[in-house]
Design a protein around this motif. Structure first.
Motif, PDB file in Angstrom:
ATOM      1  N   CYS A  11       0.865  -1.261  -0.071  1.00  0.00           N
ATOM      2  CA  CYS A  11       0.107   0.023  -0.218  1.00  0.00           C
ATOM      3  C   CYS A  11       0.993   1.251  -0.069  1.00  0.00           C
ATOM      4  O   CYS A  11       1.902   1.243   0.874  1.00  0.00           O
ATOM      5  CB  CYS A  11      -0.920  -0.091   1.030  1.00  0.00           C
ATOM      6  SG  CYS A  11      -1.821   1.452   1.345  1.00  0.00           S
ATOM      7  N   SER A  12       0.574   2.205  -0.827  1.00  0.00           N
ATOM      8  CA  SER A  12       1.376   3.190  -0.982  1.00  0.00           C
ATOM      9  C   SER A  12       1.194   4.391   0.247  1.00  0.00           C
ATOM     10  O   SER A  12       2.087   5.220   0.370  1.00  0.00           O
ATOM     11  CB  SER A  12       1.057   4.166  -2.197  1.00  0.00           C
ATOM     12  OG  SER A  12      -0.202   4.563  -2.325  1.00  0.00           O
ATOM     13  N   ARG A  13       0.199   4.312   0.972  1.00  0.00           N
ATOM     14  CA  ARG A  13      -0.145   4.948   2.111  1.00  0.00           C
ATOM     15  C   ARG A  13       0.564   4.329   3.661  1.00  0.00           C
ATOM     16  O   ARG A  13       1.342   5.123   4.146  1.00  0.00           O
ATOM     17  CB  ARG A  13      -1.562   5.325   2.337  1.00  0.00           C
ATOM     18  CG  ARG A  13      -2.129   6.262   1.091  1.00  0.00           C
ATOM     19  CD  ARG A  13      -3.159   7.093   1.798  1.00  0.00           C
ATOM     20  NE  ARG A  13      -3.471   8.024   0.734  1.00  0.00           N
ATOM     21  CZ  ARG A  13      -4.179   8.828   0.963  1.00  0.00           C
ATOM     22  NH1 ARG A  13      -4.746   8.982   2.093  1.00  0.00           N
ATOM     23  NH2 ARG A  13      -4.840   9.892   0.019  1.00  0.00           N
ATOM     24  N   CYS A  14       0.079   3.230   3.761  1.00  0.00           N
ATOM     25  CA  CYS A  14       0.391   2.633   5.135  1.00  0.00           C
ATOM     26  C   CYS A  14       1.836   1.697   4.963  1.00  0.00           C
ATOM     27  O   CYS A  14       2.492   1.546   6.029  1.00  0.00           O
ATOM     28  CB  CYS A  14      -0.552   1.691   5.643  1.00  0.00           C
ATOM     29  SG  CYS A  14      -1.269   0.421   4.750  1.00  0.00           S
ATOM     30  N   ILE A  27      -3.811   1.607  -3.177  1.00  0.00           N
ATOM     31  CA  ILE A  27      -3.915   1.977  -2.078  1.00  0.00           C
ATOM     32  C   ILE A  27      -4.924   0.738  -1.210  1.00  0.00           C
ATOM     33  O   ILE A  27      -5.857   0.486  -2.159  1.00  0.00           O
ATOM     34  CB  ILE A  27      -4.813   3.387  -1.522  1.00  0.00           C
ATOM     35  CG1 ILE A  27      -4.046   4.378  -2.380  1.00  0.00           C
ATOM     36  CG2 ILE A  27      -5.414   3.843  -0.213  1.00  0.00           C
ATOM     37  CD1 ILE A  27      -4.707   5.777  -2.464  1.00  0.00           C
ATOM     38  N   CYS A  28      -4.870   0.521   0.259  1.00  0.00           N
ATOM     39  CA  CYS A  28      -5.578  -0.688   0.632  1.00  0.00           C
ATOM     40  C   CYS A  28      -6.958  -0.135   1.041  1.00  0.00           C
ATOM     41  O   CYS A  28      -7.223   1.317   1.028  1.00  0.00           O
ATOM     42  CB  CYS A  28      -5.128  -1.157   1.785  1.00  0.00           C
ATOM     43  SG  CYS A  28      -4.729  -0.042   3.271  1.00  0.00           S
ATOM     44  N   CYS A  31      -6.951   2.510   4.227  1.00  0.00           N
ATOM     45  CA  CYS A  31      -6.423   3.700   3.901  1.00  0.00           C
ATOM     46  C   CYS A  31      -7.368   4.489   3.063  1.00  0.00           C
ATOM     47  O   CYS A  31      -7.563   5.848   3.384  1.00  0.00           O
ATOM     48  CB  CYS A  31      -5.180   3.729   3.290  1.00  0.00           C
ATOM     49  SG  CYS A  31      -3.868   3.157   4.298  1.00  0.00           S
ATOM     50  N   ARG A  32      -8.067   3.818   2.138  1.00  0.00           N
ATOM     51  CA  ARG A  32      -9.064   4.726   1.239  1.00  0.00           C
ATOM     52  C   ARG A  32     -10.069   4.956   1.973  1.00  0.00           C
ATOM     53  O   ARG A  32     -10.623   6.286   1.906  1.00  0.00           O
ATOM     54  CB  ARG A  32      -9.608   3.554   0.140  1.00  0.00           C
ATOM     55  CG  ARG A  32     -10.406   4.219  -0.740  1.00  0.00           C
ATOM     56  CD  ARG A  32     -10.857   3.442  -1.846  1.00  0.00           C
ATOM     57  NE  ARG A  32      -9.606   3.134  -2.762  1.00  0.00           N
ATOM     58  CZ  ARG A  32      -9.102   2.076  -2.759  1.00  0.00           C
ATOM     59  NH1 ARG A  32      -9.358   0.736  -2.087  1.00  0.00           N
ATOM     60  NH2 ARG A  32      -8.073   1.851  -3.762  1.00  0.00           N
ATOM     61  N   ALA A  35      -9.305   8.018   4.202  1.00  0.00           N
ATOM     62  CA  ALA A  35      -9.046   9.211   3.345  1.00  0.00           C
ATOM     63  C   ALA A  35     -10.317   9.876   2.795  1.00  0.00           C
ATOM     64  O   ALA A  35     -10.663  11.255   2.837  1.00  0.00           O
ATOM     65  CB  ALA A  35      -8.254   9.012   2.087  1.00  0.00           C
ATOM     66  N   GLU A  38     -11.723  11.696   5.962  1.00  0.00           N
ATOM     67  CA  GLU A  38     -10.852  12.914   6.068  1.00  0.00           C
ATOM     68  C   GLU A  38     -11.789  13.946   5.116  1.00  0.00           C
ATOM     69  O   GLU A  38     -11.811  14.984   5.700  1.00  0.00           O
ATOM     70  CB  GLU A  38      -9.751  12.733   5.965  1.00  0.00           C
ATOM     71  CG  GLU A  38      -8.712  13.767   6.367  1.00  0.00           C
ATOM     72  CD  GLU A  38      -7.156  13.656   5.932  1.00  0.00           C
ATOM     73  OE1 GLU A  38      -6.575  14.337   5.329  1.00  0.00           O
ATOM     74  OE2 GLU A  38      -6.746  12.460   6.403  1.00  0.00           O
TER      75      GLU A  38
END
Length: 70
Positions: A11-14, A27-28, A31-32, A35, A38
């Motif tokens: 995953c590019s975030r976590c 992205i998993c 995390c999606r 986001a 947010e």
């Protein structure tokens, strides 16, 4: 002895490893979802601010209590 090759994607975030089918756009799901929550919170604040922040006659911005906004 046979070796099992596992193809993991990161995953590019976590940065956690996932099966390739569990990622969308790199992205998993967790995390999606975070986001999206947010973004919804930011959008909600912007709507509230647009209603509650008014410009006074002298050009200064004022925060109006919710009951006084019309």
């Amino acid at each position: 002895m046979t070796m099992v090759q596992r193809d993991y994607a990161v995953c590019s975030r976590c940065g956690f490893n996932y099966d390739a089918g569990e990622l969308r756009g790199g992205i998993c799901d967790d995390c999606r979802e975070a986001a999206e929550k947010e973004e919804a919170g930011v959008a909600g604040w912007e709507k509230t601010a647009a209603r509650c922040i008014k410009e006074q006659a002298d050009g200064q911005m004022a925060l109006m209590p919710a009951g006084m906004v019309r």
